[in-house]
Design a protein around this motif. Structure first.
Motif, PDB file in Angstrom:
ATOM      1  N   ALA A   1      -0.878   5.405   4.752  1.00 48.44           N
ATOM      2  CA  ALA A   1      -0.727   4.645   3.507  1.00 48.44           C
ATOM      3  C   ALA A   1      -0.434   5.564   2.320  1.00 48.44           C
ATOM      4  CB  ALA A   1      -1.957   3.779   3.266  1.00 48.44           C
ATOM      5  N   VAL A   2      -1.371   5.629   1.397  1.00 48.57           N
ATOM      6  CA  VAL A   2      -1.145   6.392   0.172  1.00 48.57           C
ATOM      7  C   VAL A   2      -0.873   7.865   0.458  1.00 48.57           C
ATOM      8  CG1 VAL A   2      -2.225   7.124  -1.975  1.00 48.57           C
ATOM      9  CG2 VAL A   2      -2.530   4.807  -1.167  1.00 48.57           C
ATOM     10  N   HIS A   3      -1.520   8.372   1.467  1.00 46.06           N
ATOM     11  CA  HIS A   3      -1.360   9.797   1.779  1.00 46.06           C
ATOM     12  C   HIS A   3       0.013  10.117   2.333  1.00 46.06           C
ATOM     13  CE1 HIS A   3      -5.494  10.682   0.914  1.00 46.06           C
ATOM     14  NE2 HIS A   3      -5.883   9.699   1.693  1.00 46.06           N
TER      15      HIS A   3
ATOM     16  N   PRO B   1      -6.914   5.739  -0.159  1.00 47.61           N
ATOM     17  CA  PRO B   1      -6.782   4.325   0.188  1.00 47.61           C
ATOM     18  C   PRO B   1      -8.094   3.577  -0.069  1.00 47.61           C
ATOM     19  CG  PRO B   1      -6.511   5.712   2.135  1.00 47.61           C
ATOM     20  CD  PRO B   1      -6.683   6.621   0.994  1.00 47.61           C
TER      21      PRO B   1
ATOM     22  N   LYS C   1       2.848   9.258   1.249  1.00 43.45           N
ATOM     23  CA  LYS C   1       3.772   9.643   0.178  1.00 43.45           C
ATOM     24  C   LYS C   1       3.596  11.091  -0.219  1.00 43.45           C
ATOM     25  CE  LYS C   1       2.934   6.405  -2.625  1.00 43.45           C
ATOM     26  NZ  LYS C   1       2.800   5.350  -3.626  1.00 43.45           N
ATOM     27  N   LYS C   2       2.353  11.549  -0.218  1.00 46.12           N
ATOM     28  CA  LYS C   2       2.082  12.915  -0.664  1.00 46.12           C
ATOM     29  C   LYS C   2       2.373  13.935   0.428  1.00 46.12           C
ATOM     30  CE  LYS C   2      -2.013  11.175  -2.968  1.00 46.12           C
ATOM     31  NZ  LYS C   2      -3.447  11.268  -2.677  1.00 46.12           N
TER      32      LYS C   2
ATOM     33  N   ASP D   1       0.833  -1.192   0.000  1.00 45.27           N
ATOM     34  CA  ASP D   1       0.000   0.000   0.000  1.00 45.27           C
ATOM     35  C   ASP D   1       0.865   1.237   0.000  1.00 45.27           C
ATOM     36  OD1 ASP D   1      -2.837  -1.019   2.030  1.00 45.27           O
ATOM     37  OD2 ASP D   1      -2.478  -0.996  -0.122  1.00 45.27           O
ATOM     38  N   ASP D   2       1.905   1.192   0.826  1.00 47.52           N
ATOM     39  CA  ASP D   2       2.728   2.392   0.969  1.00 47.52           C
ATOM     40  C   ASP D   2       3.441   2.736  -0.308  1.00 47.52           C
ATOM     41  OD1 ASP D   2       3.774   1.224   4.241  1.00 47.52           O
ATOM     42  OD2 ASP D   2       1.940   2.176   3.562  1.00 47.52           O
TER      43      ASP D   2
END
Lengths: 275, 199
Positions: free
Chosen positions: B73-75, A73, B77-78, A63-64
């Motif tokens: 998680a995805v956030h 997400p 990185k930003k 995910d990362d």
């Protein structure tokens, strides 16, 4: 009358369930994949271990470093009806604080052991739901446990008021319902649904709830409609009075109780289906 | 034979004492839980003081970087380094508060250490909180970093905290941005603690 209403609800939900089941962006792993059915302790151990470790650990890491094009997400359960669900959630919240909880609190004048016994009684009555669904999932041992519990608790346990099977014999009750049966056979949960009064559910589990109504022995007992619904209400109030303010705790701990409960629900169901 | 016996014995003792000295995952959890319970049972401190006492302890045993990164998680990185740091700090406080709340709610029970599974640098410790009213399985997922076992997830009744927070926070960041998330976190932390109600 008692039968017609649930039947209509059931049919409606089943019909509704087909569309989202085909289209749902459900990111919950198919339940069937997780089932090994192993009696072999080592196999189960390793599977559990690997499931927990590799899937979870690596999955999280993926995910990362994951797909940059993902704006957010992935949710644990698809929720396109969120505005509607939030509305129902709010209504349930008000009902809880202004109606159910006060009633349950008032009901607490009844001594706790009595309320526990009443809870045991209703739990005993709902054995068919657990037994039939365990059977449908071919979990023979669990069927045996449930039937054993029914026999012991109904006799030695004074008609179900006590739970010697669980307490002394350590035959633990295992929650099974039709929603789990469907999940066991690979039916995805469908959209997240917040049901009035009942709370978090999904299309699949809501349909399961309706089907399970037919396994309620009270439905076939010789009592009036009004008495039937009164007993069901008693069951709910009793259970709520024994509960240690769980909902208040969710509200306290979470930034957004709606999202928190939704995620908890999705995980909880997935874990139950696997068991 | 006699000449190698003593050195052999000594080296065996040395090795076994080294093994014995390294704190395993379960012992690590036991230490935390015991200390936290001890602090909670103290009658001379108010809730805020108790939280301060526990604060440092929990932080050393949580792998903050790992748990914050997984949650966002995805956030993650930003996010800018400042945002990441700010989130990490706030998030750890939220975790502590939640954990403390849960333990306090159920104080008067005991913790059973059921199982420990270790695979390389990772471990899963299964515990159960038992009181006369409830039995709650609590599972700690840990990773060993520089010899110390640290927690990277807590699974309470099959609900993973990281996954839960990830989906809620993720949605908040998407709709309100990081500032929205920080504002919410700060106001939640500023809330006075609600005492658990007796039944």
């Amino acid at each position: 009358m008692r039968v017609v209403l649930p039947l209509v609800l059931c049919l409606t939900l089943l019909v509704l369930s087909f569309a989202p089941l085909l289209a749902a962006d459900d990111f919950v792993r198919p339940a069937a994949a997780a089932q090994t059915g192993g009696d072999d302790f080592d196999a189960e151990f390793d599977d559990d271990f690997d499931d927990d470790f590799d899937d979870d650990f690596d999955d999280d890491f993926d995910d990362d470093f994951g797909d940059e094009s993902e704006a957010q997400p992935r949710p644990l359960i698809a929720d396109p009806l969120e505005p509607w669900n939030r509305g129902v959630f709010l209504v349930n919240d008000k009902l809880y604080f202004y109606l159910f909880k006060p009633v349950a609190r008032g009901y607490r004048v009844v001594p706790r052991p009595v309320r526990t016994s009443i809870g045991n009684f209703f739990s005993n009555l709902s054995t068919p739901v657990r037994a039939v669904n365990a059977l449908l999932q071919l979990k023979v041992r669990d069927v045996g446990t449930e039937l054993g519990r029914l026999a012991v608790n109904s006799t030695i346990g004074w008609g179900g008021l006590f739970d010697p099977a669980g307490y002394s014999l350590r035959w633990k009750k295992k929650s099974e319902d039709f929603g789990q049966t469907l999940g066991f056979y690979g039916v995805k949960s469908g959209w997240y649904l917040v049901l009035p009064i009942f709370g978090p559910s999904s299309v699949r589990d809501g349909a399961g709830l309706v089907v399970d109504q037919f396994l309620d022995p009270l439905l076939y007992a010789d009592i009036k409609v009004r008495e039937y619904y009164s007993l069901r209400a008693l069951e709910r109030v009793n259970a709520l009075s024994l509960d240690a303010d769980s909902y208040e705790k969710f509200k306290r701990d979470a930034l957004d109780p709606y999202l928190f409960i939704r995620a908890a629900y999705a995980q909880h169901r997935l874990a139950n289906i696997r068991k | 034979m006699k000449r190698i016996f003593v050195p052999l014995l000594l080296s065996l003792l040395l090795v076994s004492s080294l093994l014995w000295a390294a704190t395993g995952p379960t012992q690590q959890i036991q230490q935390i839980v015991d200390t936290v319970l001890q602090v909670l049972n103290r009658t001379d401190l108010d809730y805020a003081a108790k939280r301060r006492e526990v604060s440092g302890l929990v932080q050393t045993h949580i792998n903050v970087q790992s748990i914050s990164q997984r949650t966002l998680a995805v956030h993650w990185k930003k996010a800018t380094p400042q945002q990441r740091e700010r989130f990490s700090k706030l998030f750890v406080q939220v975790l502590e508060a939640t954990y403390l709340n849960r333990i306090e709610d159920y104080s008067g029970g005991r913790v059973d250490y059921l199982n420990e599974r270790v695979k390389g640098d990772k471990a899963i410790v299964d515990t159960q909180f038992v009181s006369d009213k409830v039995e709650i399985p609590v599972q700690y997922k840990m990773v060993r970093e520089q010899g110390i076992w640290q927690i990277y997830d807590v699974v309470i009744e099959n609900v993973s905290l990281v996954r839960n927070y990830r989906s809620s926070y993720g949605q908040i960041v998407s709709s309100e941005g990081f500032d929205g998330l920080f504002a919410r976190l700060e106001s939640k932390l500023a809330e006075p603690p609600v005492a658990g109600k007796k039944q």
